[in-house]
Write an enzyme that holds these catalytic residues in place. Structure first.
Site, PDB file in Angstrom:
ATOM      1  CG  HIS A   1     -15.331   0.122 -46.514  1.00 20.09           C
ATOM      2  ND1 HIS A   1     -15.006  -1.329 -46.165  1.00 20.09           N
ATOM      3  CD2 HIS A   1     -14.647   0.484 -48.097  1.00 20.09           C
ATOM      4  CE1 HIS A   1     -14.322  -1.760 -47.084  1.00 20.09           C
ATOM      5  NE2 HIS A   1     -14.146  -1.016 -48.140  1.00 20.09           N
TER       6      HIS A   1
ATOM      7  CG  HIS B   1     -17.758  -1.085 -51.457  1.00 19.59           C
ATOM      8  ND1 HIS B   1     -17.559  -1.604 -52.534  1.00 19.59           N
ATOM      9  CD2 HIS B   1     -16.668  -1.407 -50.865  1.00 19.59           C
ATOM     10  CE1 HIS B   1     -16.480  -2.426 -52.684  1.00 19.59           C
ATOM     11  NE2 HIS B   1     -15.873  -2.088 -51.325  1.00 19.59           N
TER      12      HIS B   1
HETATM   13  P1  5GP Z   1     -13.209  -3.737 -50.700  1.00 14.77           P
HETATM   14  O1  5GP Z   1     -11.958  -3.803 -51.150  1.00 14.77           O
HETATM   15  O2  5GP Z   1     -13.869  -3.498 -51.996  1.00 14.77           O
HETATM   16  O3  5GP Z   1     -13.320  -2.081 -50.570  1.00 14.77           O
HETATM   17  O4  5GP Z   1     -14.015  -3.561 -50.402  1.00 14.77           O
HETATM   18  C1  5GP Z   1     -14.824  -4.788 -50.308  1.00 14.77           C
HETATM   19  C2  5GP Z   1     -15.142  -5.590 -48.660  1.00 14.77           C
HETATM   20  O5  5GP Z   1     -15.827  -6.596 -48.721  1.00 14.77           O
HETATM   21  C3  5GP Z   1     -13.887  -5.721 -47.906  1.00 14.77           C
HETATM   22  O6  5GP Z   1     -13.885  -4.793 -46.676  1.00 14.77           O
HETATM   23  C4  5GP Z   1     -13.809  -7.181 -47.503  1.00 14.77           C
HETATM   24  O7  5GP Z   1     -13.299  -7.543 -46.356  1.00 14.77           O
HETATM   25  C5  5GP Z   1     -15.385  -7.137 -47.654  1.00 14.77           C
HETATM   26  N1  5GP Z   1     -15.761  -8.513 -48.402  1.00 14.77           N
HETATM   27  C6  5GP Z   1     -15.260  -9.559 -48.939  1.00 14.77           C
HETATM   28  N2  5GP Z   1     -15.857 -10.401 -49.186  1.00 14.77           N
HETATM   29  C7  5GP Z   1     -16.645 -10.548 -48.349  1.00 14.77           C
HETATM   30  C8  5GP Z   1     -18.473 -11.277 -48.490  1.00 14.77           C
HETATM   31  O8  5GP Z   1     -18.937 -12.701 -48.576  1.00 14.77           O
HETATM   32  N3  5GP Z   1     -19.205 -10.955 -47.159  1.00 14.77           N
HETATM   33  C9  5GP Z   1     -19.368  -9.600 -46.482  1.00 14.77           C
HETATM   34  N4  5GP Z   1     -20.497  -9.051 -46.138  1.00 14.77           N
HETATM   35  N5  5GP Z   1     -18.038  -8.878 -47.185  1.00 14.77           N
HETATM   36  C10 5GP Z   1     -17.201  -9.236 -47.869  1.00 14.77           C
END
Ligand code: 5GP
Length: 140
Positions: free
Chosen positions: A104, A102
């Site tokens: 951001h 993903h």
């Molecule tokens: P990472 O830490 O893997 O780069 O980002 C994961 C992102 O997903 C985080 O910014 C977190 O806030 C978001 N996130 C985690 N669980 C969920 C969810 O159930 N729904 C949505 N829409 N975002 C989520």
């Protein structure tokens, strides 16, 4: 690590858990981050399985980048942001917590400090309000 099809974003793609979606096409989906680092924080994911940058097919990567550009422009307009920050984490050591690739999209404002990654859950009605503005900007 092998791709885990039970990760949260895979569940969102299968509509097993809800998400506040702002844009979708054949290959990608964009939706609001539930723990935004700034108002309007949006995520872009491929619809096909990829854990991280290293197993992302480049044709899919091109589609993700095209969606990121389109949605980031709408987020900038909708949130009246001074700048847009893109983050993309690969592996726990880099801060990745959901193991489906993903990007951001984080709007930045001259006078608003960035909130912590994986900080506080935002209220659904607040996220819906931001999504409504972003969808409108995508249409204009
Ligand atoms: P990472 O830490 O893997 O780069 O980002 C994961 C992102 O997903 C985080 O910014 C977190 O806030 C978001 N996130 C985690 N669980 C969920 C969810 O159930 N729904 C949505 N829409 N975002 C989520």
């Amino acid at each position: 690590m092998a791709y885990d099809s039970n990760n949260i974003f895979a569940k969102i793609l299968r509509d097993e858990i809800p998400a506040i979606k702002v844009y979708e096409d054949k290959e990608t989906l964009a939706f609001m981050d539930v723990m935004p680092q700034a108002p309007g924080h949006t995520l872009v994911i491929p619809k096909s399985a990829a854990e991280n940058l290293f197993d992302l097919k480049m044709t899919v990567g091109a589609a993700v980048l095209a969606t990121t550009q389109k949605v980031a422009d709408a987020v900038r307009t909708a949130m009246q942001a001074d700048g847009i920050m893109l983050n993309q984490f690969n592996g726990p050591a880099a801060g990745q917590t959901v193991f489906h690739f993903h990007v951001h999209i984080v709007p930045r404002f001259d006078t608003v400090p960035l909130r912590k990654h994986q900080g506080k859950m935002e209220r659904t009605e607040v996220l819906e309000g931001h999504a409504t503005k972003i969808r409108a900007a995508l249409k204009s």
